[in-house]
Motif scaffolding. Structure first.
Motif, mmCIF file in Angstrom:
data_model
loop_
_atom_site.group_PDB
_atom_site.id
_atom_site.type_symbol
_atom_site.label_atom_id
_atom_site.label_comp_id
_atom_site.label_asym_id
_atom_site.label_seq_id
_atom_site.Cartn_x
_atom_site.Cartn_y
_atom_site.Cartn_z
ATOM 1 N N GLN A 2 0.443 -1.227 0.182
ATOM 2 C CA GLN A 2 -0.432 -0.137 0.024
ATOM 3 C C GLN A 2 1.037 0.921 -0.047
ATOM 4 N N THR A 3 0.284 2.648 -0.141
ATOM 5 C CA THR A 3 1.064 3.840 -0.795
ATOM 6 C C THR A 3 1.133 4.082 0.391
ATOM 7 N N GLN A 10 -6.714 8.139 0.453
ATOM 8 C CA GLN A 10 -5.904 7.000 -0.568
ATOM 9 C C GLN A 10 -6.374 6.036 -0.610
ATOM 10 N N ARG A 49 -8.147 9.286 -8.502
ATOM 11 C CA ARG A 49 -6.226 9.227 -9.436
ATOM 12 C C ARG A 49 -5.436 8.809 -8.837
ATOM 13 N N LEU A 50 -5.143 9.346 -8.007
ATOM 14 C CA LEU A 50 -3.740 8.006 -7.291
ATOM 15 C C LEU A 50 -3.837 6.932 -7.295
ATOM 16 N N THR A 54 -2.631 3.694 -9.405
ATOM 17 C CA THR A 54 -1.788 2.378 -9.026
ATOM 18 C C THR A 54 -2.130 1.074 -9.475
ATOM 19 N N GLN A 56 -3.096 0.928 -12.068
ATOM 20 C CA GLN A 56 -2.695 0.118 -14.134
ATOM 21 C C GLN A 56 -2.074 -0.233 -13.313
ATOM 22 N N HIS A 57 -0.800 -0.056 -12.491
ATOM 23 C CA HIS A 57 0.819 -0.081 -12.881
ATOM 24 C C HIS A 57 0.432 -2.098 -11.689
ATOM 25 N N GLU A 58 -0.313 -2.722 -11.202
ATOM 26 C CA GLU A 58 -1.121 -3.877 -10.777
ATOM 27 C C GLU A 58 -1.691 -4.465 -12.013
ATOM 28 N N GLY A 59 -2.075 -3.464 -12.651
ATOM 29 C CA GLY A 59 -2.628 -4.798 -13.983
ATOM 30 C C GLY A 59 -3.525 -4.848 -14.126
ATOM 31 N N TYR A 69 -8.715 5.507 -17.921
ATOM 32 C CA TYR A 69 -8.946 3.983 -18.033
ATOM 33 C C TYR A 69 -9.830 3.191 -17.819
#
Lengths: 249, 249
Positions: A2-3, A10, A49-50, A54, A56-59, A69
């Motif tokens: 997690q970020t 977030q 948005r954030l 994330t 997207q990076h996780e696929g 998206y």
DNA sequence: GGGTGATCTATTGCATACAATGAGTGCAGG
DNA sequence: CCTGCACTCATTGTATGCAATAGATCACCC
């Protein structure tokens, strides 16, 4: 992975969104617009948005040409590919443990997994508690294996893979009902493989450990295949199944 | 793996920031604050924020407890780990190609790489052009191998790995000066391995192809080790070296 | 002199206003 | 009736204001 701090908007939005995706709330190809999502999750566009970035990076989602998206569509081939890679990486982890010698504590933890699995599996018929216990043990077993190998890049790669639907070790078992006799046979086979794998690691047999771990994921692949064949029956239990199209090129 | 349209501030800031990081502009552990960065890159905090989040997912920076990010410190062990994983994954790609049979066009492209490499390497002494040509060929060769195997999860995993400093195939060669005789010997060995690998794929020898690809990365590991030993001499040529601490537990 | 507390400042997290871009629609002309 | 153009609307990209928080500094008390 997690970020930010667990209390922030977030992370809350991220967790909720990921949960919704994995529960099949969005159809494959569906656009994920910021404003509707921010209203639904009661946050502003910024954390949404954030979180989308994330994901997207996780696929799990993919960017559209003009911005924004959409929900990603997984093919059966992609799921199978991910499982195959998991087999290779877990095989590597097992080989490393066997070659380098695993710490005492790790072997004790693995043994505990084996015993817990024995209790759940060595019965004429497994009930739901046995099933839940086995599933929890299975997750822990694979987690111990990967974390224990000590290769940071391997750990990272597998964490990414496990984010893909149905690629993770934890996602492969629950497709078969616990009462299903054939499902129980597969679980018993899988657990025999667990035993053999720990034996190979204990005896320092790197190649054997690797081969066993690699073969182990074939059960997962079969489970996914059979789930896809009976997609209609699975839809209720495994809503994320709708994200996977059966097309196998 | 860029996020948005190539003209946006986001992608520009992201590319510039990643470039700065890989050029060693920031010291390990240094805090990356939004406001100074946005002034330096002439953008507002918003695209900088998004770029920082992306870089965190790529593993180049890490979040701080109280919020914000700091430059990540890489240990020699982590770099070595990443290279080892790359070996396993490229080995898998090579094995898949050998087992399934590679498309005609792919084999032609690989052959072209071999010939280009021959030209660069089969000389008494390589000049800088030969060196550049070899490096370009090497990148293409590994790219063809990975993309050609057709396993989407494997491609994704390797893309992630290649984002780590010194883990990518492209980052391992330039450490040795082109004039260095020992460096040239290693490059010739590496190219012989390329030949053997293509041969194994052509003849459908999966296990041999995998073993060759896996062994191939050992050269990269040695290059990184030797670069770390002579860190003082490398500092000028490879500024990112300062991100890697020599600590090997 | 050292330690503890309060204040102060720098930085991030969040929200929102504004700008720009692309898509969809409707109208007009051929 | 079909096609092309223009206009409108929705959605994202960007910038910035505001609030909360963590860290640092300084003063004061023991």
């Amino acid at each position: 992975m997690q970020t930010q701090s667990p209390q922030s908007q977030q992370s809350r939005v991220l967790v909720q969104l990921r949960d919704m995706i994995l529960k099949g709330v969005f159809a494959p190809g569906e656009r994920l617009a910021e404003i509707p999502l921010s209203e639904r999750l009661e946050a502003s566009r910024t954390p949404v948005r954030l979180a989308l970035a994330t994901l997207q990076h996780e696929g799990l989602i993919e960017p559209l040409a003009g911005g924004g998206y959409q929900m990603r569509r997984f093919t059966a081939q992609e799921v199978s590919d991910a499982i195959e890679v998991r087999g290779v990486l877990e095989g590597m982890a097992a080989r490393l443990l066997a070659e380098r010698g695993a710490p005492r504590q790790l072997m004790r933890d693995l043994q505990a997994c084996l015993e817990q699995g024995d209790e759940a599996v060595d019965k004429p018929t497994m009930d739901l508690d046995d099933y839940a216990s086995y599933q929890e043990m299975n997750n822990r077993f694979h987690e111990l294996l990967v974390q224990g190998c000590g290769n940071s890049a391997l750990i990272r790669s597998l964490e990414t893979l496990n984010g893909q639907p149905f690629a993770a070790a934890s996602a492969t078992l629950p497709m078969q009902s616990a009462r299903d006799e054939e499902g129980q046979r597969w679980m018993r086979l899988a657990h025999r493989q667990h035993h053999a794998l720990v034996d190979a690691i204990t005896r320092g047999q790197g190649a054997r450990a690797q081969a066993l771990a690699q073969e182990h994921v074939e059960i997962a692949r079969m489970n996914v295949d059979s789930a896809l064949e009976h997609a209609d029956k699975m839809a209720g239990l495994m809503p994320a199944m709708r994200l996977v199209s059966a097309n196998r090129p």
